[in-house]
Design an enzyme around this catalytic site. Sequence first.
Site, short mmCIF file in Angstrom:
data_model
loop_
_atom_site.label_atom_id
_atom_site.label_comp_id
_atom_site.label_asym_id
_atom_site.label_seq_id
_atom_site.Cartn_x
_atom_site.Cartn_y
_atom_site.Cartn_z
N ARG A 1 2.42 15.17 3.25
CA ARG A 1 2.83 13.88 3.75
C ARG A 1 3.46 13.84 5.01
O ARG A 1 3.54 12.93 5.87
CB ARG A 1 3.34 13.09 2.70
CG ARG A 1 3.31 11.64 2.65
CD ARG A 1 3.97 10.93 1.62
NE ARG A 1 3.02 11.13 0.33
CZ ARG A 1 2.75 10.30 -0.43
NH1 ARG A 1 2.85 9.04 -0.15
NH2 ARG A 1 2.10 10.28 -1.52
N ARG B 1 -1.77 -3.97 -8.28
CA ARG B 1 -2.15 -2.68 -8.99
C ARG B 1 -1.51 -2.78 -10.65
O ARG B 1 -0.28 -3.20 -10.74
CB ARG B 1 -1.74 -1.57 -8.32
CG ARG B 1 -1.64 -0.35 -9.27
CD ARG B 1 -1.75 0.86 -8.37
NE ARG B 1 -0.36 1.19 -7.74
CZ ARG B 1 -0.07 2.25 -6.80
NH1 ARG B 1 -1.22 3.01 -6.42
NH2 ARG B 1 0.86 2.17 -6.24
N ARG C 1 7.20 1.57 2.41
CA ARG C 1 6.52 2.66 2.16
C ARG C 1 5.23 2.77 3.25
O ARG C 1 5.01 3.79 3.65
CB ARG C 1 5.68 2.68 0.77
CG ARG C 1 6.60 3.02 -0.36
CD ARG C 1 6.08 2.61 -1.85
NE ARG C 1 4.90 3.00 -2.07
CZ ARG C 1 4.00 2.45 -2.78
NH1 ARG C 1 4.39 1.59 -3.76
NH2 ARG C 1 2.77 3.23 -3.15
P1 AP5 Z 1 2.47 8.05 -4.61
O1 AP5 Z 1 2.17 8.01 -5.92
O2 AP5 Z 1 1.45 9.49 -4.00
O3 AP5 Z 1 2.03 6.90 -3.97
P2 AP5 Z 1 1.32 6.35 -2.37
O4 AP5 Z 1 0.99 7.58 -1.51
O5 AP5 Z 1 2.14 5.24 -1.76
O6 AP5 Z 1 -0.12 5.79 -2.89
P3 AP5 Z 1 -0.48 5.16 -3.93
O7 AP5 Z 1 -0.34 5.72 -5.49
O8 AP5 Z 1 0.56 3.96 -3.96
O9 AP5 Z 1 -2.11 4.43 -3.92
P4 AP5 Z 1 -3.33 5.03 -3.63
O10 AP5 Z 1 -3.63 5.59 -2.37
O11 AP5 Z 1 -3.34 6.20 -4.81
O12 AP5 Z 1 -4.17 3.86 -4.14
P5 AP5 Z 1 -4.69 3.61 -5.72
O13 AP5 Z 1 -5.94 4.37 -5.94
O14 AP5 Z 1 -3.48 3.63 -6.88
O15 AP5 Z 1 3.81 8.42 -3.97
C1 AP5 Z 1 4.81 7.54 -4.66
C2 AP5 Z 1 6.20 8.15 -3.81
O16 AP5 Z 1 6.49 9.28 -4.38
C3 AP5 Z 1 6.11 7.92 -2.42
O17 AP5 Z 1 6.41 6.68 -2.21
C4 AP5 Z 1 7.25 9.07 -2.21
O18 AP5 Z 1 8.55 8.45 -2.47
C5 AP5 Z 1 7.07 9.87 -3.44
N1 AP5 Z 1 6.07 11.06 -2.84
C6 AP5 Z 1 5.09 11.24 -3.40
N2 AP5 Z 1 4.45 12.21 -2.61
C7 AP5 Z 1 5.63 12.73 -1.86
C8 AP5 Z 1 5.30 13.77 -0.59
N3 AP5 Z 1 4.27 14.47 -0.33
N4 AP5 Z 1 6.48 13.89 0.11
C9 AP5 Z 1 7.32 12.97 -0.08
N5 AP5 Z 1 7.52 12.04 -1.00
C10 AP5 Z 1 6.40 11.96 -1.84
O19 AP5 Z 1 -5.24 2.02 -5.35
C11 AP5 Z 1 -4.31 1.00 -5.17
C12 AP5 Z 1 -4.69 -0.15 -5.61
O20 AP5 Z 1 -6.10 -0.68 -4.87
C13 AP5 Z 1 -4.87 0.05 -7.13
O21 AP5 Z 1 -5.00 -1.42 -7.83
C14 AP5 Z 1 -6.51 0.12 -7.19
O22 AP5 Z 1 -7.29 -0.46 -8.37
C15 AP5 Z 1 -7.22 -0.87 -6.02
N6 AP5 Z 1 -8.12 -0.11 -5.36
C16 AP5 Z 1 -8.38 1.15 -5.22
N7 AP5 Z 1 -9.50 1.29 -4.30
C17 AP5 Z 1 -9.91 0.02 -3.99
C18 AP5 Z 1 -11.11 -0.52 -3.51
N8 AP5 Z 1 -11.94 0.59 -2.85
N9 AP5 Z 1 -11.26 -1.89 -3.39
C19 AP5 Z 1 -10.33 -2.58 -3.80
N10 AP5 Z 1 -9.17 -2.12 -4.51
C20 AP5 Z 1 -9.19 -0.82 -4.70
#
Ligand code: AP5
Length: 221
Positions: free
Chosen positions: A89, A128, A173
């Site tokens: 990241r 979500r 974020r």
């Molecule tokens: P992490 O859990 O990795 O969160 P993120 O990157 O912010 O990503 P999300 O999990 O929130 O979203 P996603 O892209 O997976 O979307 P999702 O499929 O769930 O990290 C959390 C925290 O941990 C970070 O903020 C940081 O603090 C720490 N961290 C993690 N990795 C780190 C690193 N490498 N370095 C440092 N700190 C780190 O989908 C989201 C929603 O949208 C769901 O409700 C889903 O149903 C919906 N959805 C999905 N696709 C679609 C679509 N095509 N159309 C409509 N809705 C959709």
Amino acid sequence: MNLILLGLPGAGKGTQAASIVDEYGVPHISTGDMFREAIKSETELGKEANSYIEKGELVPDEVTNGIVKERLEENDVKENGFLLDGYPRTLNQAEVLNENLSSAGLEVDGVIYIKVDTDVLMERLTGRIICADCGATYHKLFNPPKVEDTCGQCGGKEFYQREDDKPETVKRRIEINESLTNDLLNYYSDPDLIITVNGLGTPDEVFKEVKEKIDKLKASL
Ligand code: AP5
């Protein structure tokens, strides 16, 4: 296959990762899931990670690099490759990953970038919901369980929202990750490596494109 999933918070990395794992059986390594597991188990790592995650900040690179390095040394990864989700990241993480893979004689085969407009992210994340039993992810409006209030994976009836999906934390974020994601796109700019996917369709439509592109990549390896 050794794959990286890249995309802003809410782009759909976790949603697509679940389908990729089902289709290809590649081990899923999500740093977010690893931190949440550690928080739940109240380990020292969990306590430290939570102090950053609850504010929408990134966990320091040395901590994150350490847990991924350990995970990459496990046998399932050696045998079946990896799907990294949410890592790297930062540029430091990308460089450390590169060094770790090189010293193990490995390399990244593809970087799947799920491209979405920033304005959809807030509503995706604040809507979500996650199954309390198996962790499957849904969205109240855009991706609800097919049978109302019932998880399609395990039949669970309880859903919760992530602590860091509050609007003010989501805003932070997105701000933090925007320029870092651009840095990573520059780092992985080799056209043979980067696979851009339109993340704005339904989850099934996005996966159709992901699958077509992974199949093409697989055929070229
Ligand atoms: P992490 O859990 O990795 O969160 P993120 O990157 O912010 O990503 P999300 O999990 O929130 O979203 P996603 O892209 O997976 O979307 P999702 O499929 O769930 O990290 C959390 C925290 O941990 C970070 O903020 C940081 O603090 C720490 N961290 C993690 N990795 C780190 C690193 N490498 N370095 C440092 N700190 C780190 O989908 C989201 C929603 O949208 C769901 O409700 C889903 O149903 C919906 N959805 C999905 N696709 C679609 C679509 N095509 N159309 C409509 N809705 C959709």
